[in-house]
Design a protein around this motif. Structure first.
Motif, PDB file in Angstrom:
ATOM      1  N   UNK A  75       6.360  -2.639   2.008  1.00 18.09           N
ATOM      2  CA  UNK A  75       5.165  -2.135   1.333  1.00 18.09           C
ATOM      3  C   UNK A  75       3.957  -2.228   2.264  1.00 18.09           C
ATOM      4  N   UNK A  76       3.152  -1.170   2.256  1.00 21.88           N
ATOM      5  CA  UNK A  76       1.980  -1.120   3.106  1.00 21.88           C
ATOM      6  C   UNK A  76       0.726  -0.805   2.314  1.00 21.88           C
ATOM      7  N   UNK A  77      -0.312  -0.372   3.040  1.00 20.88           N
ATOM      8  CA  UNK A  77      -1.573  -0.013   2.382  1.00 20.88           C
ATOM      9  C   UNK A  77      -1.339   1.031   1.292  1.00 20.88           C
ATOM     10  N   UNK A  78      -0.530   2.037   1.585  1.00 18.36           N
ATOM     11  CA  UNK A  78      -0.331   3.121   0.624  1.00 18.36           C
ATOM     12  C   UNK A  78       0.316   2.638  -0.668  1.00 18.36           C
ATOM     13  N   UNK A  79       1.141   1.587  -0.577  1.00 19.05           N
ATOM     14  CA  UNK A  79       1.790   1.051  -1.762  1.00 19.05           C
ATOM     15  C   UNK A  79       0.848   0.146  -2.561  1.00 19.05           C
ATOM     16  N   UNK A  80      -0.062  -0.515  -1.869  1.00 15.54           N
ATOM     17  CA  UNK A  80      -0.941  -1.467  -2.529  1.00 15.54           C
ATOM     18  C   UNK A  80      -2.156  -0.815  -3.182  1.00 15.54           C
ATOM     19  N   UNK A 114      -3.604   6.168   7.168  1.00 15.72           N
ATOM     20  CA  UNK A 114      -3.566   4.769   6.763  1.00 15.72           C
ATOM     21  C   UNK A 114      -4.973   4.216   6.612  1.00 15.72           C
ATOM     22  N   UNK A 115      -5.868   4.587   7.519  1.00 22.04           N
ATOM     23  CA  UNK A 115      -7.253   4.126   7.428  1.00 22.04           C
ATOM     24  C   UNK A 115      -7.921   4.634   6.150  1.00 22.04           C
ATOM     25  N   UNK A 116      -7.580   5.840   5.727  1.00 21.08           N
ATOM     26  CA  UNK A 116      -8.116   6.337   4.454  1.00 21.08           C
ATOM     27  C   UNK A 116      -7.610   5.480   3.294  1.00 21.08           C
ATOM     28  N   UNK A 117      -6.364   5.034   3.374  1.00 24.98           N
ATOM     29  CA  UNK A 117      -5.834   4.163   2.330  1.00 24.98           C
ATOM     30  C   UNK A 117      -6.509   2.795   2.336  1.00 24.98           C
ATOM     31  N   UNK A 118      -6.913   2.322   3.492  1.00 22.29           N
ATOM     32  CA  UNK A 118      -7.679   1.071   3.566  1.00 22.29           C
ATOM     33  C   UNK A 118      -8.972   1.206   2.765  1.00 22.29           C
ATOM     34  N   UNK A 119      -9.670   2.317   2.953  1.00 21.72           N
ATOM     35  CA  UNK A 119     -10.927   2.545   2.231  1.00 21.72           C
ATOM     36  C   UNK A 119     -10.669   2.649   0.732  1.00 21.72           C
ATOM     37  N   UNK A 120      -9.599   3.333   0.350  1.00 25.72           N
ATOM     38  CA  UNK A 120      -9.262   3.450  -1.073  1.00 25.72           C
ATOM     39  C   UNK A 120      -8.936   2.076  -1.674  1.00 25.72           C
TER      40      UNK A 120
END
Length: 226
Positions: A75-80, A114-120
């Motif tokens: 699981x990564x940023x996109x999953x969390x 992935x960086x966009x998912x960090x912001x989300x």
């Protein structure tokens, strides 16, 4: 202080591991400040069943209440992103200690996405708890980076993008912090398979978080390995 550990396989650990979460719990106990560990999950990954069903921590006396986390194998940023809001609302952490990104780049997305998912993720966590503190650990490239220059470049790019997001989104109400790569972390010496931390690596990952929050916010104490 209520801590929530968020991460991938390096954080959840597998059957028979101590985990860096255990090392951090030991450190927080020794620091002497009131704290609790919160989160919706308590188990380790079990390789035999390919699922997170194991309670086989290397130290069986690791108390159940301190085993809590929001971490998952693969699981990564996109999953969390879709999970973090509910987890924060339910468990009310004061601080997130986050180690994510390697699995995203390895299997799911590039550094930009992935960086966009960090912001989300940050936005969702703050919506659930506006005064939340978050500490992000840089991606530590695994042995794949030694053989794949493009992958190594993606790891470096994501770290740069995460650092920029932390700087841009930091606020007095909800402080963000980018920790440093663990001091002297060596993939060959500090992991058991080129990715996942061994005992040495567990201490170094815990130290990276502990020292970051102490130096930046005066929380806890400097890390001292046992």
């Amino acid at each position: 202080m209520r801590y929530l550990f968020v991460g991938d396989s390096m954080t959840v650990g597998s059957a028979g591991d101590f985990t860096w979460r255990y090392r951090m719990w030991q450190h927080l106990c020794a620091a002497g400040e009131p704290f609790s560990v919160v989160g919706p999950r308590v188990t380790l990954y079990d390789r035999a069943s390919d699922s997170a069903v194991s309670a086989d921590y290397a130290d069986p006396s690791f108390p159940a209440h301190a085993r809590r986390h929001l971490a998952g194998w693969g699981e990564g940023w996109r999953h969390m992103v879709p999970l973090i809001g509910d987890a924060v609302r339910e468990h009310r952490p004061d601080m997130l200690l986050i180690s994510l990104g390697l699995i995203d780049l390895g299997f799911y997305s590039d550094a930009e996405e992935t960086a966009r998912n960090v912001v989300r993720f940050i936005a969702a966590a703050r919506t659930a708890r506006p005064r939340l503190r978050m500490v992000l650990l840089p991606v530590i490239p695994n042995t794949r980076a030694d053989l794949d220059p493009d992958f190594a470049g993606q790891c470096a790019e994501l770290n740069e993008r995460m650092a920029k997001s932390v700087a841009d989104l930091d606020s007095p109400e909800s402080p963000l912090l980018m920790a440093s790569r663990p001091d002297g972390y060596d993939i060959l010496l500090d992991t058991y398979d080129g990715t996942h931390p061994n005992v040495r690596g567990e201490h170094k990952l815990a130290a990276a978080f502990a020292d970051a929050v102490y130096q930046a916010w005066g929380v806890g104490a400097p890390y001292e390995a046992a």
